[in-house]
Design a protein around this motif. Structure first.
Motif, PDB file in Angstrom:
ATOM      1  N   ASP A 209       0.866  -1.185   0.000  1.00  0.00           N
ATOM      2  CA  ASP A 209       0.000   0.000   0.000  1.00  0.00           C
ATOM      3  C   ASP A 209       0.900   1.231   0.000  1.00  0.00           C
ATOM      4  O   ASP A 209       1.574   1.510   0.986  1.00  0.00           O
TER       5      ASP A 209
ATOM      6  N   SER B  94      -2.784   6.683  -5.121  1.00  0.00           N
ATOM      7  CA  SER B  94      -2.308   5.611  -4.249  1.00  0.00           C
ATOM      8  C   SER B  94      -2.494   4.280  -4.953  1.00  0.00           C
ATOM      9  O   SER B  94      -3.386   4.109  -5.790  1.00  0.00           O
ATOM     10  N   VAL B  95      -1.640   3.334  -4.607  1.00  0.00           N
ATOM     11  CA  VAL B  95      -1.678   1.994  -5.199  1.00  0.00           C
ATOM     12  C   VAL B  95      -1.714   0.973  -4.080  1.00  0.00           C
ATOM     13  O   VAL B  95      -0.929   1.047  -3.135  1.00  0.00           O
ATOM     14  N   CYS B  96      -2.624   0.028  -4.191  1.00  0.00           N
ATOM     15  CA  CYS B  96      -2.674  -1.085  -3.245  1.00  0.00           C
ATOM     16  C   CYS B  96      -2.727  -2.383  -4.044  1.00  0.00           C
ATOM     17  O   CYS B  96      -3.516  -2.505  -4.989  1.00  0.00           O
ATOM     18  N   ILE B  97      -1.873  -3.337  -3.657  1.00  0.00           N
ATOM     19  CA  ILE B  97      -1.850  -4.650  -4.300  1.00  0.00           C
ATOM     20  C   ILE B  97      -1.979  -5.693  -3.205  1.00  0.00           C
ATOM     21  O   ILE B  97      -1.172  -5.727  -2.275  1.00  0.00           O
TER      22      ILE B  97
ATOM     23  N   PHE C 175      -5.595  -5.640  -7.595  1.00  0.00           N
ATOM     24  CA  PHE C 175      -5.026  -4.310  -7.751  1.00  0.00           C
ATOM     25  C   PHE C 175      -6.080  -3.229  -7.505  1.00  0.00           C
ATOM     26  O   PHE C 175      -7.204  -3.312  -8.000  1.00  0.00           O
TER      27      PHE C 175
ATOM     28  N   LEU D 231      -6.458   1.205  -7.339  1.00  0.00           N
ATOM     29  CA  LEU D 231      -5.921   2.537  -7.577  1.00  0.00           C
ATOM     30  C   LEU D 231      -6.844   3.512  -6.858  1.00  0.00           C
ATOM     31  O   LEU D 231      -8.053   3.526  -7.119  1.00  0.00           O
TER      32      LEU D 231
ATOM     33  N   TRP E  89       0.942   4.124 -17.761  1.00  0.00           N
ATOM     34  CA  TRP E  89       1.903   3.317 -17.003  1.00  0.00           C
ATOM     35  C   TRP E  89       3.249   4.033 -16.899  1.00  0.00           C
ATOM     36  O   TRP E  89       3.883   4.020 -15.842  1.00  0.00           O
TER      37      TRP E  89
ATOM     38  N   PHE F  96       4.202   6.264 -13.993  1.00  0.00           N
ATOM     39  CA  PHE F  96       4.583   5.672 -12.708  1.00  0.00           C
ATOM     40  C   PHE F  96       6.074   5.315 -12.653  1.00  0.00           C
ATOM     41  O   PHE F  96       6.539   4.834 -11.615  1.00  0.00           O
TER      42      PHE F  96
ATOM     43  N   ILE G 214       6.958   0.154  -7.694  1.00  0.00           N
ATOM     44  CA  ILE G 214       5.530   0.184  -8.019  1.00  0.00           C
ATOM     45  C   ILE G 214       5.324   0.092  -9.533  1.00  0.00           C
ATOM     46  O   ILE G 214       4.417  -0.588 -10.020  1.00  0.00           O
TER      47      ILE G 214
ATOM     48  N   LEU H 252       2.926  -2.827 -11.376  1.00  0.00           N
ATOM     49  CA  LEU H 252       1.710  -2.550 -12.143  1.00  0.00           C
ATOM     50  C   LEU H 252       1.765  -3.107 -13.567  1.00  0.00           C
ATOM     51  O   LEU H 252       0.768  -3.052 -14.295  1.00  0.00           O
TER      52      LEU H 252
END
Length: 218
Positions: free
Chosen positions: A69, A77-80, A89, A91, A113, A116, A122, A126
């Motif tokens: 996270d 923000s990105v959470c996987i 995934f 966003l 992409w 990023f 990160i 992605l």
């Protein structure tokens, strides 16, 4: 108990990346190999790899996950989430795809992409939900190969693995801009295909706004 994965655990960790890449939907069309089979060319200690995977998934079950996270600034923000049978995934806390039996991928455009790239690792995390259009194939192979070469044990075979990955990311129908919605596609198993999956329309509108702002940030 769920555990947040520190970014430091992933950097220069060939066992994590080998394990992660095996989830991708890449393939070697010439030798009729899925990506996990093609990756057997990589010179890595298989015993240590197996142990790493066993340890990584040891406490993952229906109630517990491992997750990454990261807040990247500029309202992004990105959470996987690494779950028992899938990787999911998000966003800005909005679902954008998963790798697993009921996969949904091909979400990001190539340009989105690339925005990023300054956020490693990160950027590479992605990669499996990027959609590559036909005219972007060669550029994609070169860039992905360069990033794979930075991972220990991947240097020698980065070109081949990049080729397999790009095969799995390439889409036939290009992205298009739809009035009052923004960027969409017509790819099956993509959150951005709002013609086939209209329940994603609101999320796509919100994410298009956020991604457009993020792409323009310095």
């Amino acid at each position: 108990m769920s555990r947040q994965i520190a970014i430091a655990e992933l950097q220069n960790n060939p066992y994590f990346w080998y394990m992660y890449l095996k989830w991708f939907r890449g393939f070697d069309d010439k030798n009729e190999l899925n990506l996990d089979e093609a990756m057997e060319v990589i010179d890595i200690d298989q015993n240590q790899l197996h142990q790493y995977e066993m340890d990584f998934y040891a406490d993952i079950n229906d109630e517990n996950i491992e997750f990454i996270d990261e807040k990247l600034g500029d309202g992004m923000s990105v959470c996987i989430e690494f779950r028992e049978n899938e990787i999911v995934f998000f966003l800005n806390e909005i679902y954008i795809g998963n790798l697993g039996g009921h996969f949904e991928a091909w979400f990001f455009t190539w340009k989105e992409w690339l925005a990023f790239e300054k956020y490693q690792p990160i950027f590479m995390l992605l990669l499996p939900i990027v959609a590559i259009e036909q005219y972007q194939i060669e550029e994609a192979k070169e860039l992905i190969e360069r990033h794979l070469k930075a991972i220990p044990s991947f240097e020698k075979d980065a070109n081949y693995i990049a080729y397999c990955i790009v095969n799995g990311l390439t889409i036939d129908a290009p992205f298009k801009n739809m009035a009052n919605i923004g960027i969409v596609n017509r790819q099956n198993h993509s959150v951005r295909n709002i013609e086939k999956y209209p329940h994603y329309q609101h999320d796509v509108i919100v994410l298009n706004i956020a991604l457009n702002k993020f792409a323009k940030s310095p």
